[in-house]
Design an enzyme around this catalytic site. Structure first.
Site, PDB file in Angstrom:
ATOM      1  N   ASP A 315       0.826  -1.200   0.000  1.00  0.00           N
ATOM      2  CA  ASP A 315       0.000   0.000   0.000  1.00  0.00           C
ATOM      3  C   ASP A 315       0.865   1.258   0.000  1.00  0.00           C
ATOM      4  O   ASP A 315       1.945   1.285   0.589  1.00  0.00           O
ATOM      5  CB  ASP A 315      -0.892  -0.020   1.248  1.00  0.00           C
ATOM      6  CG  ASP A 315      -1.864   1.141   1.301  1.00  0.00           C
ATOM      7  OD1 ASP A 315      -2.733   1.215   0.416  1.00  0.00           O
ATOM      8  OD2 ASP A 315      -1.750   1.971   2.221  1.00  0.00           O
ATOM      9  N   GLU A 368       0.864  -0.505  -5.137  1.00  0.00           N
ATOM     10  CA  GLU A 368      -0.092   0.580  -5.356  1.00  0.00           C
ATOM     11  C   GLU A 368       0.742   1.852  -5.471  1.00  0.00           C
ATOM     12  O   GLU A 368       1.139   2.433  -4.464  1.00  0.00           O
ATOM     13  CB  GLU A 368      -1.091   0.700  -4.204  1.00  0.00           C
ATOM     14  CG  GLU A 368      -2.137   1.760  -4.473  1.00  0.00           C
ATOM     15  CD  GLU A 368      -2.627   2.480  -3.221  1.00  0.00           C
ATOM     16  OE1 GLU A 368      -3.669   3.161  -3.304  1.00  0.00           O
ATOM     17  OE2 GLU A 368      -1.968   2.404  -2.170  1.00  0.00           O
TER      18      GLU A 368
END
Length: 639
Positions: A315, A368
């Site tokens: 993330d 991401e």
């Protein structure tokens, strides 16, 4: 456990620890049940180099810091010791008295395998060995399942809100309850993998797991560590891969967590211009400390080793790469060369990927990353970051912006659809419609669509058809597959009763059939990340807001044509240049009545005419339905 079953730190362990290469540090750090000098108990080890005193406290000793002190272990900064007559299930914390400013705190164990359910914050002694895995067949085959040339359709799931038990106080399902239900649903829908929002332990439900305190602990919200093993095992036995979100970018400031751990900024940078995230009000790791590298890379390998997970989606990578991420001038410190690149974070990400693929070459790492940072999914030996895949955030943004336009205006924004093919093969991309797109006032996927009720559903089916035709692996957040009206709410179940309506069942059936088409047609996946797997047939018909392209597999006969009409006006006759003669089957049509469409189409297929068109020797004359995606496949090839 016998005395021989526990091995203390060896000299080589200490060497690796100091070098920042102790990548299975969970095997020695934290709490480990063992037998020592004829007594059963637990061995503890915690890193607190600036502490004056460290002890283990819990109900077993009345939370008395004087009862069970730990001893410093040479010059490692580690405190360790053995506490007899306790075992699995014991709640504990570390009582830490700092050598600075008389600071005293009770800390959870950074290496704990299990934690008290929130709002409790104690760690729990646990033994991870007591589980018999039944997923050997999956583990032996997952190299092929995770390959760049394999079909991949990922179902993104938040375990706390996929399904709840309304009649029992709206409670969560447990890992044991979730496993068979989710496995059966995902298998029936044709998804190849699930991706779980973080299951690492976290104090706040509303963080969705992205504010992690337990990097080695599966959250106790849904059960024990063995329960989570059963969950993963069950999905594997159903032929479904399990990807987990992992957050090495930042961590919360909760007192029991990693922040200011021993009265100093141990895991985080001391300077808030480097160590505090202004957006998330959280601490940022100090990637220049070897002990932090031990901790983070060990955590990554832990989930792959112990829980058999098939991939890690990292993330907020962009926030790690840039020192000035979300900061104004004067709020950040340049690197040694005067630039805004976080050199230590870059080195960490490369080492992380190298270690994961060295130890688990059949696993996945996914970034991401929302900027144009080059070579995110290219090998480190070529100068890349080393990830296996990258989320295509640019494609997601441009596509949703285009789809939000009234069809009458779409011809003025045609480039939003075509631009992605200029860079589609610069990375190994995943096309994400994730949880981030259906929260914070952004509306659900269905509610984003313009037009009346019929057009909204038709637009959503068209959007998914375009997604599955476009190069790149697929990711869809739960609820989107049946057209949930409301934004995602982490405190409530998905709105499953919507499936009583034909329109929502139609969207669900469309996604199910897209997944089946994806897995059955090599043209849609074999060359996903290769330029020769895609050809435009016509990308210039902006006036009619149509797109037509060709997807290719490795074999010449593996070809699929995708035609898309982004207006509610049927196009007939509509001509498409194709490479082969003969009969072309209409294999999917989002306007079919079974999906809730108007039922327009091509009666199962079209015979190609020997008339050159679009620079190809043959052409099809088709009915291109309104707001629809149509896929054609050649029968017996005629050259």
């Amino acid at each position: 456990m016998s005395e021989s079953g526990w091995r203390f730190f060896s000299d080589f362990d200490v060497y690796l620890w100091k070098q920042g290469n102790f990548y299975r540090s969970w095997e020695k750090m934290g709490a480990h049940p063992c037998r020592l000098s004829g007594a059963d108990g637990v061995h503890f080890a915690v890193w607190a180099p600036n502490a004056e005193k460290v002890s283990v406290v819990g109900e077993f000793n009345g939370w008395d810091e004087a009862a069970h002190p730990l001893e410093p272990f040479g010059d490692t900064g580690i405190w360790k010791g053995f506490v007899p007559d306790i075992g699995v299930g014991t709640l504990y914390k570390y009582a830490i008295r700092s050598g600075f400013n008389d600071y005293y705190v009770l800390k959870s164990d950074p290496y704990a395998f299990y934690a008290e359910k929130r709002p409790g914050t104690a760690s729990i002694v646990w033994d991870l060995s007591a589980y018999a895995w039944q997923d050997k067949a999956w583990m032996q085959s997952r190299k092929d399942r995770n390959s760049r040339s394999a079909p991949m359709a990922i179902y993104e799931v938040h375990l706390g809100s996929w399904m709840r038990v309304a009649e029992e106080g709206n409670r969560w399902l447990t890992y044991w309850e979730l496993a068979p239900r989710l496995a059966a649903y995902v298998q029936e829908m044709g998804f190849t993998h699930v991706e779980l929002l973080p299951v690492t332990e976290h104090p706040l439900d509303a963080s969705w797991g992205y504010q992690t305190t337990g990097y080695f602990a599966a959250t106790s919200r849904f059960g024990t560590p063995q329960d989570f093993m059963y969950f993963v095992d069950t999905l594997h036995q159903h032929g479904i891969g399990v990807i987990v979100d992992w957050v090495p970018a930042h961590f919360p400031t909760d007192e029991h967590g990693l922040g200011y751990f021993d009265g100093t900024h141990l895991y985080e940078h001391a300077d808030p211009r480097q160590g505090f995230h202004p957006d998330w009000k959280s601490f940022i790791y100090n990637y220049g400390r070897n002990e932090v590298l031990n901790f983070l890379i060990s955590s990554a390998l832990f989930w792959l080793d112990v829980y058999h997970v098939d991939g890690l989606r990292v993330d907020a990578v962009a926030s790690m790469l840039y020192l000035d991420y979300s900061r104004r001038n004067g709020e950040w410190i340049p690197n040694m060369y005067g630039g805004n690149e976080n050199l230590e974070a870059i080195a960490f990400l490369r080492r992380f990927n190298e270690m994961v693929y060295r130890e688990h070459p059949d696993a996945l790492t996914i970034a991401e990353e929302s900027t144009a940072w080059p070579m995110v999914s290219r090998p480190t030996y070529l100068g890349g970051l080393g990830f296996g895949f990258k989320w295509n955030m640019g494609w997601m943004h441009d596509t949703l912006l285009y789809m939000s336009k009234d069809p009458v205006h779409r011809k003025y924004h045609h480039n939003l659809l075509t631009f992605s093919l200029l860079y589609a093969f610069s990375e190994n991309f995943i096309l994400p419609f994730s949880h981030d797109e259906v929260v914070h006032g952004k509306a659900s996927m269905l509610a984003k669509m313009p037009g009346d009720l019929w057009q909204k559903f038709a637009n959503l089916r068209l959007l998914f058809g375009y997604m599955y035709g476009h190069p790149g692996k697929k990711l869809l957040f739960m609820g989107s597959e049946f057209g949930q009206w409301s934004e995602w709410n982490h405190d409530a179940s998905l709105d499953w009763p919507l499936l009583e309506h034909d329109t929502h069942r139609g969207v669900q059936q469309w996604v199910r059939d897209l997944n089946r088409l994806l897995q059955s047609e090599p043209a849609l996946y074999e060359l996903d990340n290769e330029p020769h797997g895609f050809e435009w047939i016509d990308c210039n018909d902006s006036d009619q807001s149509t797109l037509v392209f060709l997807r290719r597999g490795k074999r010449v006969e593996n070809v699929l044509v995708c035609a898309l009409n982004f207006t509610p006006v049927p196009r007939f006759p509509y001509r498409i240049g194709v490479p082969f003669g003969g009969f072309w089957h209409e294999v999917l049509n989002s306007d079919a009545a079974v999906y809730g469409g108007s039922g327009q189409g091509n009666l199962g297929g079209v015979v190609a005419e020997a008339t050159p068109y679009h620079g190809r020797p043959y052409c099809l004359t088709i009915n291109l339905p309104p707001l629809a995606a149509v896929f054609f496949k050649p029968g017996e090839i005629s050259l």
